[in-house]
Design a protein around this motif. Structure first.
Motif, PDB file in Angstrom:
ATOM      1  N   ILE A 195       0.835  -1.372   0.172  1.00 55.05           N
ATOM      2  CA  ILE A 195       0.331  -0.483  -0.089  1.00 55.05           C
ATOM      3  C   ILE A 195       1.049   1.078   0.014  1.00 55.05           C
ATOM      4  CG2 ILE A 195      -1.860   1.003   1.886  1.00 55.05           C
ATOM      5  CD1 ILE A 195      -2.288  -1.472   2.822  1.00 55.05           C
ATOM      6  N   LEU A 196       0.767   2.304  -0.899  1.00 56.72           N
ATOM      7  CA  LEU A 196       1.064   3.535  -0.381  1.00 56.72           C
ATOM      8  C   LEU A 196       0.072   4.422  -0.368  1.00 56.72           C
ATOM      9  CD1 LEU A 196       3.797   5.701  -1.050  1.00 56.72           C
ATOM     10  CD2 LEU A 196       2.358   6.111  -3.899  1.00 56.72           C
ATOM     11  N   LEU A 197       0.731   5.390   1.063  1.00 57.96           N
ATOM     12  CA  LEU A 197      -0.235   6.309   1.803  1.00 57.96           C
ATOM     13  C   LEU A 197      -0.064   7.394   1.278  1.00 57.96           C
ATOM     14  CD1 LEU A 197      -2.264   7.553   4.071  1.00 57.96           C
ATOM     15  CD2 LEU A 197      -0.383   6.966   5.494  1.00 57.96           C
ATOM     16  N   ILE A 198      -0.713   8.517   1.020  1.00 62.49           N
ATOM     17  CA  ILE A 198      -0.673   9.331   0.405  1.00 62.49           C
ATOM     18  C   ILE A 198      -0.945  10.745   1.529  1.00 62.49           C
ATOM     19  CG2 ILE A 198      -0.696  11.297  -1.027  1.00 62.49           C
ATOM     20  CD1 ILE A 198      -1.196   9.384  -3.413  1.00 62.49           C
ATOM     21  N   ASP A 250       0.069  -2.075  -4.310  1.00 61.94           N
ATOM     22  CA  ASP A 250      -1.737  -2.788  -5.650  1.00 61.94           C
ATOM     23  C   ASP A 250      -2.570  -1.902  -4.990  1.00 61.94           C
ATOM     24  OD1 ASP A 250      -0.307  -5.956  -5.381  1.00 61.94           O
ATOM     25  OD2 ASP A 250       0.248  -5.310  -3.374  1.00 61.94           O
ATOM     26  N   LYS A 251      -2.323  -0.697  -4.048  1.00 65.00           N
ATOM     27  CA  LYS A 251      -3.375   0.198  -4.442  1.00 65.00           C
ATOM     28  C   LYS A 251      -3.327   1.434  -2.973  1.00 65.00           C
ATOM     29  CE  LYS A 251      -6.148  -2.637  -1.887  1.00 65.00           C
ATOM     30  NZ  LYS A 251      -6.655  -3.768  -0.721  1.00 65.00           N
ATOM     31  N   LEU A 252      -4.023   2.450  -3.017  1.00 67.39           N
ATOM     32  CA  LEU A 252      -3.345   3.955  -2.573  1.00 67.39           C
ATOM     33  C   LEU A 252      -4.044   4.104  -1.475  1.00 67.39           C
ATOM     34  CD1 LEU A 252      -3.113   3.895  -6.317  1.00 67.39           C
ATOM     35  CD2 LEU A 252      -1.876   6.045  -4.847  1.00 67.39           C
ATOM     36  N   ILE A 253      -3.995   4.468  -0.603  1.00 67.43           N
ATOM     37  CA  ILE A 253      -5.408   5.847   0.510  1.00 67.43           C
ATOM     38  C   ILE A 253      -5.062   6.694   0.343  1.00 67.43           C
ATOM     39  CG2 ILE A 253      -5.123   5.147   3.004  1.00 67.43           C
ATOM     40  CD1 ILE A 253      -3.894   2.927   3.269  1.00 67.43           C
ATOM     41  N   CYS A 254      -5.101   7.669   0.307  1.00 67.36           N
ATOM     42  CA  CYS A 254      -5.626   9.665  -0.207  1.00 67.36           C
ATOM     43  C   CYS A 254      -5.990   9.747   1.750  1.00 67.36           C
ATOM     44  CB  CYS A 254      -6.102   9.473  -0.914  1.00 67.36           C
ATOM     45  SG  CYS A 254      -5.873   9.365  -2.446  1.00 67.36           S
ATOM     46  N   ALA A 255      -4.913  10.060   2.401  1.00 66.13           N
ATOM     47  CA  ALA A 255      -5.476  10.605   3.660  1.00 66.13           C
ATOM     48  C   ALA A 255      -6.348  11.644   3.811  1.00 66.13           C
ATOM     49  CB  ALA A 255      -3.960  10.944   4.594  1.00 66.13           C
ATOM     50  N   GLN A 256      -6.170  12.468   3.245  1.00 66.84           N
ATOM     51  CA  GLN A 256      -7.401  13.590   3.096  1.00 66.84           C
ATOM     52  C   GLN A 256      -7.966  13.873   1.190  1.00 66.84           C
ATOM     53  OE1 GLN A 256      -3.429  14.788   3.578  1.00 66.84           O
ATOM     54  NE2 GLN A 256      -4.246  14.169   5.681  1.00 66.84           N
ATOM     55  N   LEU A 257      -8.607  14.470   1.086  1.00 65.50           N
ATOM     56  CA  LEU A 257      -9.511  14.695  -0.174  1.00 65.50           C
ATOM     57  C   LEU A 257      -9.034  15.096  -1.476  1.00 65.50           C
ATOM     58  CD1 LEU A 257     -11.902  13.693  -2.284  1.00 65.50           C
ATOM     59  CD2 LEU A 257     -13.422  15.519  -0.763  1.00 65.50           C
ATOM     60  N   ARG A 258      -9.051  16.448  -1.043  1.00 62.06           N
ATOM     61  CA  ARG A 258      -7.788  17.405  -2.220  1.00 62.06           C
ATOM     62  C   ARG A 258      -6.796  16.759  -2.378  1.00 62.06           C
ATOM     63  NH1 ARG A 258      -7.426  22.304   0.550  1.00 62.06           N
ATOM     64  NH2 ARG A 258      -7.362  23.077  -2.307  1.00 62.06           N
ATOM     65  N   ILE A 259      -5.865  16.853  -2.281  1.00 57.77           N
ATOM     66  CA  ILE A 259      -5.041  17.096  -2.695  1.00 57.77           C
ATOM     67  C   ILE A 259      -4.247  15.292  -2.513  1.00 57.77           C
ATOM     68  CG2 ILE A 259      -1.657  17.668  -2.134  1.00 57.77           C
ATOM     69  CD1 ILE A 259      -2.852  19.917  -1.277  1.00 57.77           C
ATOM     70  N   PRO A 260      -4.055  14.592  -1.467  1.00 53.24           N
ATOM     71  CA  PRO A 260      -3.953  13.253  -1.441  1.00 53.24           C
ATOM     72  C   PRO A 260      -4.720  12.421  -2.578  1.00 53.24           C
ATOM     73  CG  PRO A 260      -3.637  13.890   0.873  1.00 53.24           C
ATOM     74  CD  PRO A 260      -4.037  15.467  -0.084  1.00 53.24           C
ATOM     75  N   GLY A 261      -6.315  13.022  -2.830  1.00 59.81           N
ATOM     76  CA  GLY A 261      -7.240  12.660  -3.652  1.00 59.81           C
ATOM     77  C   GLY A 261      -6.785  12.837  -4.695  1.00 59.81           C
ATOM     78  N   LEU A 262      -6.597  13.950  -5.318  1.00 57.36           N
ATOM     79  CA  LEU A 262      -6.529  14.078  -6.631  1.00 57.36           C
ATOM     80  C   LEU A 262      -5.221  13.507  -7.296  1.00 57.36           C
ATOM     81  CD1 LEU A 262      -6.794  15.866  -9.373  1.00 57.36           C
ATOM     82  CD2 LEU A 262      -5.914  17.871  -8.594  1.00 57.36           C
ATOM     83  N   ALA A 263      -3.900  13.304  -6.262  1.00 56.06           N
ATOM     84  CA  ALA A 263      -3.655  13.033  -6.432  1.00 56.06           C
ATOM     85  C   ALA A 263      -3.441  11.042  -6.989  1.00 56.06           C
ATOM     86  CB  ALA A 263      -2.175  12.606  -5.215  1.00 56.06           C
TER      87      ALA A 263
END
Length: 990
Positions: free
Chosen positions: A626-629, A704-717
């Motif tokens: 997992i990649l956590l952004i 395998d998958k990504l977790i975006c910690a917040q919606l705006r910046i990590p979510g867009l990435a």
């Protein structure tokens, strides 16, 4: 005990505890019930336990009473009053009216516990066929019971001792028959029975049994019409639900009939779900399912199971079964249940038709057994020799060898046995020498000896009802569906339908070579001819092929691991020989290897790794990388940040991508984690900078998958990586955070809709997303947690008192980001009135934020000397501030237009963990973090009078403060401790 069954009831929990005093303290009797609820009927008032009017009778109940509306009307006419609209309540009132005979009035699937306080009587009851499980054990004179064995494992003093007779029988049949379990001292309440515990005495009573009594010389037409009517009524009853429902469609006759009747009875499209395999056509019925879906215009969904799914799911299946269970069909059942549960909460199935209408091949073969018994001895001997030299078809040999056995129960056992005595005794060590002299087949002779059934086919049907149905099909259906919080209902197993079917002559169930004759006749013209005429081969999983190809190494790794032989139960050379024989293609030992692998995993989870079995479910053998952004990754800066730190700290498969902040030196433990820091040189380019670095990491680390910690910046990435590399991503959100930037709201919504899952911080946050038309199927609610080892009531806050001169003060505390919506200004404005009544009061404010200067200026105007701003505090000191206060107060108010809203409020949990009473503003997710009048007081954050009254209640009533604080600590420890939350989070992202 209750927490281990959360998968069976994720919608709520309840408890009943009572001390019954008899003479003196030494004669006290404790009675306690716990319940986890899967809400299907009466979503608003159906919480359990449920009581009668004077609370002298209480019950907890698992299942459904399908005729509850009819029973409720009848009981009302007899003077009973109902407080809910649930089916559970008919149990207590039926017991009041009919006593133990109430069980004969219930039409459904159930297990329940009922305590009759007046008569000091406990009833543990199970439905007629055992659709719902119920286990019990007695330790040191105390009776314990639960729906699953894993709940009993948490009892202090429970010994995990393997029942070797149960293991011996398991190796024979691939499941454990009878009332005993794999654990010594743990037993099943038999189907159709009630266990009564009264005045230290046990009694087990059978209240229902199936009887085969032909109705007489009635026509085929009568049976066909009556059968359609009975089955349609059964389906109609099972379509009563306050939540969405669908059907599991295998492509066979039985589930096709159920879908046909559902389509007739519903005014909307039925959702149907089918599973197949990436293997030869023999193993698939997806084409047949598609025929039925097209015929009845269902909303159809198909899923394909692959060999790789075994490695991913099998440990989880083993954990859910509690006992060794080796029917490979459990795998596709779990996977289709997991998929189905995301769209509906209830499914109807075709289970039970084979047992009602003699659908198995053994019923057709029984005809030849009777012919064989009448052949001359010489002819019998010649036929036996012929069978011995048949080619390698294990199945054909087994059935033909069975016809040589005179005794019907032994013949039946031989047909369903999976492992021969010879092979079983080879692989088992001398530990089983005594059992090797016995036969696992005896149980079937015992079953028939207590029955009045005489005719051969009916005897076999009786054995199927008493054995195969309950210990194979129903346990698989219950465990695999409930593992995914999905309720499965089986119209063919309706009690009234069973009674009718038992009166149909055997000659209409098996006619020549046709099994299920009368069922096919009844639905000719309704079900397509190609389904009616299709040869039955059962729902088969291609384990034989998988273990010779994709799963060959997997089988070797598990069965040749030294830990498998630590028990001393198995001979290694014979296990190695089994593997060689199967891999070479000389024999089909696929089901045998499956059984041994299941036991090996069970032994590892439940015997060797006690912690894994005690806590929750084991993690998959293969962990996703997992990649956590995250915009920043510093622990103790809030609930979500701490969650990520806690999860990453325990999982080396997580890579963290975050920006440089300059604060890294303050957290020396962070370098131990796999953290990649990136310099952000332009705030408008942040998402693209993150996306560029994420792209490189995903490719290099095989993410395998990504977790975006917040919606705006990590979510867009995450969204950009999904578009480029097709990797699934998960987004955390507290709800309406994109509203304050309306110009990017459409993009934010698109990011959410394309996410694999949206992890909302509270039910409030979820509701905000639903208002924006985000699909509910994508949203999962997950609240953060608290480290209750750091935050606890016994901290010494002396240094806080000394440093800030707070000794002998009444301390009101707020820990928060300093923003106007947090209600800090409201408390400051009220301080003059508070000080008039409580001159020793001090308001302590911990935190920083954009409105700090405004709040300090306001404080200077109101009461500068009694308002203390301490700013950010070191991580290790934060719990001491909670420990120092008398009341924690946070009066959040909503300002949705600016994006200001309380998503949940981790600070409330921290205060509760420290045993402090709370005053919270009725806004956003605060009402989920604080239970009104249980862990704190919830007030209108705009109402001065209400706030002051709440504060007065707490400061004037120490008992109330202690009660709220104690309740809060218990609640947080149970529901929000990091050990609990981390496991929940891993389950979500798996």
């Amino acid at each position: 005990m209750n927490d281990s069954l959360s998968h069976r009831g994720p919608d709520g929990e309840g408890y009943y505890c009572s001390w019954e005093k008899k003479g003196g303290d030494e004669n006290q009797r404790a009675v306690g019930f716990g319940i986890r609820r899967l809400a299907i009927i009466d979503l608003l008032t159906g919480d359990q336990p449920i009581y009668n009017e004077d609370k002298s009778i209480v019950t907890v109940f698992n299942g459904e009473i399908y005729n509850f509306q009819e029973l409720r009307d009848r009981l009302r006419q007899k003077g009973h009053g109902f407080a809910t609209n649930s089916d559970t309540e008919v149990i207590v009132h039926s017991y009041e009216e009919y006593g133990e005979q109430c069980l004969n009035h219930f039409r459904g699937m159930f297990s329940f516990a009922l305590w009759d306080r007046r008569n000091e009587k406990l009833l543990l009851a199970r439905d007629p066929l055992g659709k719902k499980p119920l286990y019990y054990t007695v330790l040191e004179g105390n009776l314990f019971f639960a729906s699953e064995i894993k709940s009993l494992l948490s009892i202090p003093g429970f010994k995990r001792e393997i029942n070797k007779k149960a293991l011996y029988d398991y190796l024979t049949f691939n499941y454990i028959p009878g009332e005993d379990s794999i654990f010594c001292g743990v037993h099943k309440v038999p189907a159709g029975c009630v266990l009564i515990y009264q005045k230290e005495h046990f009694s087990l009573k059978r209240y229902w049994d199936i009887e085969f009594t032909p109705a007489g010389n009635l026509s085929e037409k009568y049976y066909c019409e009556a059968l359609r009517d009975h089955l349609e009524t059964s389906v109609r009853l099972r379509m009563v639900s306050d939540v969405p429902l669908g059907a599991l469609l295998s492509g066979g006759l039985d589930s096709s009939i159920i879908v046909a009747l559902m389509s007739r009875l519903s005014d909307r499209k039925i959702k149907t779900f089918t599973v197949g395999f990436d293997a030869p056509v023999f193993y698939n019925e997806t084409d047949s399912a598609k025929i039925i879906a097209d015929r009845f215009q269902t909303d159809h969904h198909e899923l394909v199971v692959k060999a790789i799914d075994v490695e991913k799911y099998l440990p989880k299946l083993v954990w859910h079964f509690d006992e060794p269970y080796a029917d490979p069909v459990a795998l596709p059942t779990y996977i289709i249940s997991e998929f189905t549960s995301k769209q509906v909460k209830v499914v109807l199935t075709g289970d039970g038709a084979d047992e009602n209408f003699a659908g198995y091949t053994r019923y057709r073969i029984e005809h030849y057994a009777r012919l064989f018994q009448n052949m001359p001895i010489l002819a019998q001997e010649n036929l036996q020799r012929l069978v011995d030299v048949l080619p390698r078809s294990k199945r054909i040999k087994k059935f033909f060898k069975g016809i040589f056995i005179d005794s019907l129960p032994v013949r039946y056992a031989a047909w369903i046995a999976q492992l021969s005595d010879r092979l079983k005794n080879e692989i088992l060590t001398e530990e089983f020498d005594d059992l090797k002299k016995t036969s696992s087949f005896n149980i079937f002779e015992e079953i028939l000896s207590s029955s009045a059934v005489a005719e051969d086919i009916s005897q076999m049907l009786y054995l199927d009802f008493k054995n195969w149905l309950g210990y194979v099909h129903l346990i698989r259906l219950d465990r695999m569906s409930m593992a995914n919080s999905l309720e499965a209902r089986s119209p063919f197993l309706d009690k009234e339908l069973l009674t009718f079917c038992s009166q149909i002559p055997s000659s209409l169930k098996v006619k020549g070579r046709t099994t299920k004759y009368i069922l096919k006749k009844a639905f000719a013209g309704i079900i397509p001819r190609e389904i009616l005429d299709k040869k039955k081969h059962g729902f088969t999983v291609p384990v034989e092929i998988w273990f010779r190809n994709e799963l060959k190494k997997y089988a070797q790794d598990i069965l040749l691991d030294n830990s498998f032989f630590n028990s001393g139960f198995f001979n290694r050379p014979h296990i190695e020989n089994l593997l060689r024989r199967h891999f070479s293609g000389k024999e089909d030992l696929g089901t045998t290897l499956w059984a041994l692998i299941n036991f090996a995993l069970w032994q590892k989870i439940f015997i060797e790794d006690i912690h894994s079995a005690k806590d929750h479910r084991p993690e998959f053998v293969k962990k996703d990388k997992i990649l956590l952004i995250s915009g920043d990754f510093l622990p103790v800066k809030g609930g979500i940040s701490t969650l990520f730190y806690e999860t990453c700290h325990k999982n080396s498969q997580i890579v963290v991508l975050t920006k440089r902040t300059g604060d890294e030196e303050a957290f020396p433990s962070l370098p131990k984690l796999n953290i990649r820091r990136v310099r952000v040189f332009n705030k408008y380019l942040q998402p693209f900078i993150f996306a560029a670095h994420a792209y490189k990491i995903v490719k290099e680390e095989k993410i395998d998958k990504l977790i975006c910690a917040q919606l705006r910046i990590p979510g867009l990435a995450g969204y950009l990586i999904h578009k480029l590399l097709k990797k699934p991503y998960y987004v955390h959100t507290y709800g309406p955070e994109f509203r304050k930037h309306k110009w990017i709201a459409p993009l934010m919504k698109r990011i959410l809709k394309k996410a694999a899952k949206i992890i909302a911080i509270s039910e409030f946050a979820k509701a905000q997303l639903l208002k924006e038309n985000i699909p509910s199927s994508k949203i999962v609610t997950f609240t953060p947690g608290v480290d209750t080892a750091r935050f606890h009531p016994h901290l010494n806050a002396e240094k806080i008192f000394e440093r800030y001169h707070l000794s002998h003060k009444i301390i009101l505390l707020t820990v928060s980001r300093l923003e106007v919506n947090k209600g800090i200004d409201k408390v400051i404005n009220l301080m003059p009135e508070i000080l008039n009544k409580y001159p020793q009061a001090v308001y302590v404010i911990v935190g920083r934020g954009p409105h700090e200067q405004y709040l300090k200026k306001l404080a200077a105007e109101k009461s500068k000397d009694n308002i203390l701003f301490v700013g950010e505090v070191p991580d290790e000191e934060l719990p001491l501030f909670y420990a120092s206060c008398d009341v924690f107060i946070l009066l959040t108010r909503e300002v949705p237009s600016k994006g200001y809203v309380e998503g949940f409020g981790i600070v409330f949990l921290e205060a509760s963990a420290c045993g402090k009473p709370i005053i919270a503003g009725k806004a956003g997710g605060s009402v989920e973090a604080v239970e009104d009048n249980v862990t704190g007081l919830i007030v209108n954050p705009q109402n001065d009078k209400e706030i002051l009254l709440a504060l007065e209640r707490l400061l004037e009533d120490p008992d109330l403060c202690n009660k709220l604080g104690s309740n809060g600590r218990i609640r947080v420890k149970k529901q929000f401790d990091w050990d609990v939350k981390r496991k929940q989070y891993i389950d979500i992202i798996s």
